[in-house]
Scaffold this active site. Structure first.
Site, PDB file in Angstrom:
ATOM      1  N   GLU A  47       0.824  -1.209   0.000  1.00  0.00           N
ATOM      2  CA  GLU A  47       0.000   0.000   0.000  1.00  0.00           C
ATOM      3  C   GLU A  47       0.865   1.270   0.000  1.00  0.00           C
ATOM      4  O   GLU A  47       0.926   2.003   0.996  1.00  0.00           O
ATOM      5  CB  GLU A  47      -0.986  -0.020   1.168  1.00  0.00           C
ATOM      6  CG  GLU A  47      -1.986  -1.175   1.066  1.00  0.00           C
ATOM      7  CD  GLU A  47      -3.038  -1.183   2.164  1.00  0.00           C
ATOM      8  OE1 GLU A  47      -3.027  -0.280   3.020  1.00  0.00           O
ATOM      9  OE2 GLU A  47      -3.879  -2.106   2.148  1.00  0.00           O
TER      10      GLU A  47
ATOM     11  N   GLU B 217      -4.629  -8.424  -1.649  1.00  0.00           N
ATOM     12  CA  GLU B 217      -4.958  -8.517  -0.227  1.00  0.00           C
ATOM     13  C   GLU B 217      -6.395  -8.047  -0.079  1.00  0.00           C
ATOM     14  O   GLU B 217      -6.764  -6.981  -0.590  1.00  0.00           O
ATOM     15  CB  GLU B 217      -4.031  -7.637   0.620  1.00  0.00           C
ATOM     16  CG  GLU B 217      -4.349  -7.648   2.108  1.00  0.00           C
ATOM     17  CD  GLU B 217      -3.552  -6.607   2.883  1.00  0.00           C
ATOM     18  OE1 GLU B 217      -2.308  -6.616   2.786  1.00  0.00           O
ATOM     19  OE2 GLU B 217      -4.180  -5.770   3.572  1.00  0.00           O
TER      20      GLU B 217
END
Length: 549
Positions: free
Chosen positions: A222, A341
């Site tokens: 991220e 994810e």
């Protein structure tokens, strides 16, 4: 229903539909068979062609890198129970990554050995965690999770040093469970000009190569949150150059030149995350084998039971996925797109919901919808790690979403077919269905698996597609171990009326379906999840897997 609507539905389905009703089966699961107050849903499907074919490892799992914050916890991966459970979910990828991967630094403690001098690794049967040590680690891990959650809330992360031991234990777990390991590298190791400092990753790759460990790689988790986590800003273009550098390193390796590289693991598209993704694709698309992004429906800190059952929240995945797919297709046509994810709620999950029966609605719908939209892999956060969205509990026993995942693996094949559910009010929102060819390891070619769920407190009746009306139907109906809304909070699940639990650490229960007698409708109880397998469907699309629509 008007005559015109009836004729329209008949035309779509290719003829009249004969349907089935499970009635009372020998195990007496207590399914509603009266039809009183139930919603009637008519299903239409195109059985002549498939609309997408996902990767055979479509349903994959993650181990959160938080497990490695204290290296001793990695020994939990030597538990016979967790290995049994993981092996049953293969074929799958096993991703080791998450927030703390960008704070992990490889710190070797022994000299790298040449391949010829490497001692043989112990066999999988020899790697057994003593029960006393497993019990102690599980207890200590429960405490460690509280510490990690506090760090998450404060956004204060510490550097974590890991040694060859973490890598050895990960490789042993992956190879003995039959999964394909993906290791997430630290992207926050930067040089003065803000490019990626690859020296630590090179050291890790050299060690893994010396041990002949089969590993694929990611870089960073991220990147859109790097500023919040570490006060470091990395734009998409620079990140793409960093991935290109990693690919060059891999190409220089005799062992890893053909290994997989996946990224950028950006959060779901909005605001600057789109800029990061686009910049990355411009400079780094050629370096990766699949483009990865992350998706969660709600904030785990302020969500509710109603959110987990809200059709509009479930439908929100469509807009996000189409946005990513469109941008990847424009920048790199043909590139696979993965949910690298994903789970129900971000922020570590929603306590009492993400690990309960109700989470299964978000999970099964995500699997069905992601495959329909054209995503190739979905990595479930988390098999084991910090948070509340686990597939196993603190004792490493399976939670409801594990059993749902296991049934999916056994019953569902990679070929996706077009299907629609219509009620008297139009498109059905609370009865949701998805259709795949069946897993050919379990059923003959041509069989179909219908995934269905009822988000309502009232039972539903489903009419099945015409071409599968005359053959055998096997039902796998999942319900909470308690009725009504109370059961949605349950951490146990019943399959066709029987509570599912492991026989012992090496043995899973038989997951047997119920063969349905001829009747008028398929019954879908209130708050239930179900797989209906049409074993004799002889669907044309499932016989000729070369034909993609």
């Amino acid at each position: 229903m008007s005559l015109l609507l009836l004729l329209f539905l008949l035309r779509l389905s290719g003829g009249l539909r004969f349907t089935r009703d499970p009635g009372r089966v020998p195990s007496d699961p207590g399914w509603n068979t009266t039809g009183s107050g139930s919603q009637l849903v008519t299903v239409t499907a195109d059985l002549t062609s498939i609309i997408h074919r996902v990767d055979p490892r479509f349903l994959s799992v993650t181990i959160d890198s938080s497990l490695g914050t204290e290296e001793s916890f990695m020994y939990l991966l030597s538990s016979q129970k967790i290995r049994t459970l993981t092996k049953a979910l293969t074929p799958s990828f096993l991703r080791f990554g998450g927030t703390r991967q960008d704070f992990m630094v490889f710190t070797p403690q022994r000299k790298h050995l040449e391949t010829s001098g490497v001692a043989a690794a112990p066999s999988c049967d020899e790697v057994a965690l003593p029960s006393w040590l497993e019990d102690r680690l599980k207890k200590e891990w429960t405490t460690q999770q509280l510490i990690l959650m506090r760090e998450d809330a404060q956004r204060k992360y510490r550097k974590v040093k890991f040694t060859e031991l973490t890598v050895d234990l990960l490789n042993s777990f992956s190879s003995c469970s039959g999964t394909d390991l993906i290791f997430g590298l630290n992207a926050l190791l930067r040089t003065d000009d803000n490019s990626w400092n690859s020296s630590n990753a090179r050291s890790l790759l050299q060690y893994c190569e010396s041990r002949r460990y089969a590993v694929s790689w990611e870089l960073g988790n991220e990147p859109n949150s790097f500023v919040k986590k570490a006060g470091i800003r990395v734009d998409g273009h620079q990140l793409g150059k960093d991935f290109t550098r990693l690919r060059e390193m891999m190409s220089e390796s005799k062992f890893y030149h053909g290994a997989g590289l996946y990224g950028p693991d950006v959060g779901q598209p909005r605001d600057h995350r789109i800029d990061i993704l686009e910049g990355f694709l411009q400079s780094g698309a050629d370096a990766i084998d699949a483009c990865t992004w992350h998706h969660y429906y709600v904030n785990g800190r302020d969500t509710s039971l109603e959110d987990f059952l809200d059709p509009e929240i479930l439908d929100s995945l469509t807009l996000k996925a189409k946005e990513v797919l469109r941008r990847v297709k424009t920048a790199s046509p043909g590139k696979a797109v993965w949910l690298g994810e994903t789970s129900s709620a971000y922020g570590g999950g929603a306590v009492g919901l993400s690990d309960a029966f109700v989470a299964g609605f978000m999970w099964l719908d995500k699997l069905g919808l992601a495959a329909t939209l054209g995503l190739d892999v979905v990595m479930r956060q988390v098999l084991i790690g910090s948070g509340s969205y686990h597939l196993v509990d603190d004792n490493l026993d399976p939670l409801p979403d594990y059993w749902l995942s296991l049934l999916y693996k056994r019953l569902v094949g990679p070929e996706v077919l077009k299907i629609e559910a219509v009620s008297a009010l139009g498109r059905s929102k609370r009865v949701r269905v998805y259709l795949h060819c069946s897993n050919t390891k379990s059923y003959s070619s041509g069989a179909l698996t219908l995934m269905s769920m009822n988000l309502s407190k009232k039972p539903a009746q489903i009419s099945a597609p015409a071409l599968v009306s005359s053959g055998t139907v096997e039902a796998f109906v999942l319900q909470a171990d308690r009725p009504g809304e109370e059961g949605l909070y349950s951490r146990s699940v019943k399959l066709n009326g029987d509570v599912l639990e492991m026989v012992d650490d090496k043995t899973l229960p038989d997951l047997k379906g119920v063969r349905l007698p001829p009747a008028d409708h398929l019954q879908l109880p209130a708050y239930s999840l179900a797989f209906f397998v049409f074993t004799d469907a002889r669907a044309a699309a499932c016989h000729d897997h070369r034909h993609l629509r």
